[in-house]
Design a protein around this motif. Structure first.
Motif, short mmCIF file in Angstrom:
data_model
loop_
_atom_site.label_atom_id
_atom_site.label_comp_id
_atom_site.label_asym_id
_atom_site.label_seq_id
_atom_site.Cartn_x
_atom_site.Cartn_y
_atom_site.Cartn_z
N VAL A 147 0.84 -1.21 0.00
CA VAL A 147 0.00 0.00 0.00
C VAL A 147 0.87 1.25 0.00
CG1 VAL A 147 -1.68 1.33 1.32
CG2 VAL A 147 -1.95 -1.15 1.11
N GLY A 148 1.92 1.25 0.79
CA GLY A 148 2.82 2.39 0.83
C GLY A 148 3.50 2.64 -0.50
N THR A 149 3.87 1.56 -1.19
CA THR A 149 4.52 1.69 -2.49
C THR A 149 3.57 2.26 -3.53
OG1 THR A 149 5.95 -0.20 -1.98
CG2 THR A 149 5.78 0.46 -4.29
N VAL A 150 2.33 1.77 -3.53
CA VAL A 150 1.33 2.27 -4.48
C VAL A 150 1.03 3.73 -4.22
CG1 VAL A 150 -1.07 2.05 -5.24
CG2 VAL A 150 0.30 -0.01 -4.87
N LEU A 151 0.89 4.09 -2.94
CA LEU A 151 0.64 5.50 -2.60
C LEU A 151 1.80 6.38 -3.03
CD1 LEU A 151 -1.03 5.24 0.94
CD2 LEU A 151 -2.12 5.84 -1.24
N PHE A 152 3.01 5.88 -2.85
CA PHE A 152 4.19 6.64 -3.29
C PHE A 152 4.12 6.90 -4.79
CE2 PHE A 152 8.25 6.16 -5.53
CZ PHE A 152 8.92 7.29 -5.10
N PHE A 153 3.76 5.89 -5.57
CA PHE A 153 3.68 6.03 -7.02
C PHE A 153 2.63 7.06 -7.41
CE2 PHE A 153 1.95 4.88 -11.18
CZ PHE A 153 3.10 4.86 -11.95
N LEU A 154 1.45 7.01 -6.77
CA LEU A 154 0.37 7.94 -7.11
C LEU A 154 0.73 9.37 -6.75
CD1 LEU A 154 -2.74 5.82 -6.02
CD2 LEU A 154 -1.84 6.17 -8.33
#
Length: 202
Positions: A86-93
């Motif tokens: 989740v943290g990685t996806v949020l970082f990308f967005l």
């Protein structure tokens, strides 16, 4: 035809002077030409593709920096992996939004500060601030992907690269702004260095 008091008709003749072909008045507003939109879109897509390839490194970095007390509170490795995902996806967005805003700023400077453009492939306009924005983002992410470097800022010469690259880009486009006043030349240089170093600091 008009009627007079004695019953006679008098003819009223209106002559119209022939005027030569009128030329439209030149517009007071200056026509600003920016880098072709297709180049901005292509640059953004390429950059985000590189960022996507960096996501495994980003996840590794996030996982290595989880405080020990937080890790012990979570306990379950599956829950930890989910939080990392989740943290990685949020970082990308979030990064995608930040880069969109950064490119918007670069496009504004590209259009207003140095309106002159060079032509690429005979049809695409390319400006100095477009070159600066691309060189400030894509090479750094490409270096990170190729060499597996999580934090490129730890590489020697990282901080010198950005202002040097900005000045080199301005030198390439010097013919477009060499006629500016001294004050505007200073504005051009400061804007270019600021645009490049925003990425280095961020």
């Amino acid at each position: 035809m008009t009627s007079t008091e004695d019953g006679r008709e008098s003819e009223t003749v209106i002559s119209v002077a022939k005027v030569g072909k009128l030329r439209p008045e030149p517009s007071a507003a200056r026509e600003w030409v920016s880098t072709s939109r297709s180049l901005w879109i292509a640059g953004y897509i390429l950059l985000m593709a590189l960022v996507a390839l960096r996501l495994p490194l980003t996840r590794k970095y996030l996982n290595a920096n989880v405080p020990a007390d937080v890790r012990s509170e979570i306990g379950d490795d599956r829950l930890m992996n989910l939080s990392m995902t989740v943290g990685t996806v949020l970082f990308f967005l979030v990064y995608a939004v930040i880069i969109a805003l950064y490119f918007s700023l670069a496009a504004f400077l590209d259009k207003r500060v140095i309106p002159g453009k060079s032509v690429l492939a005979g049809r695409l306009n390319i400006g100095a601030f477009f070159v600066i924005a691309i060189l400030a983002t894509i090479p750094v992410n490409l270096f990170s992907v190729v060499f597996g470097v999580i934090q490129p800022r730890e590489v020697p010469g990282y901080w010198a690269y950005f202002p040097s690259m900005a000045l080199l880009s301005l030198a390439i486009f010097f013919r477009h702004w060499r006629g500016f006043s001294t004050g505007r030349k200073i504005l051009v240089v400061l804007s270019a260095i600021a645009l490049s170093t925003i990425v280095a600091i961020g």
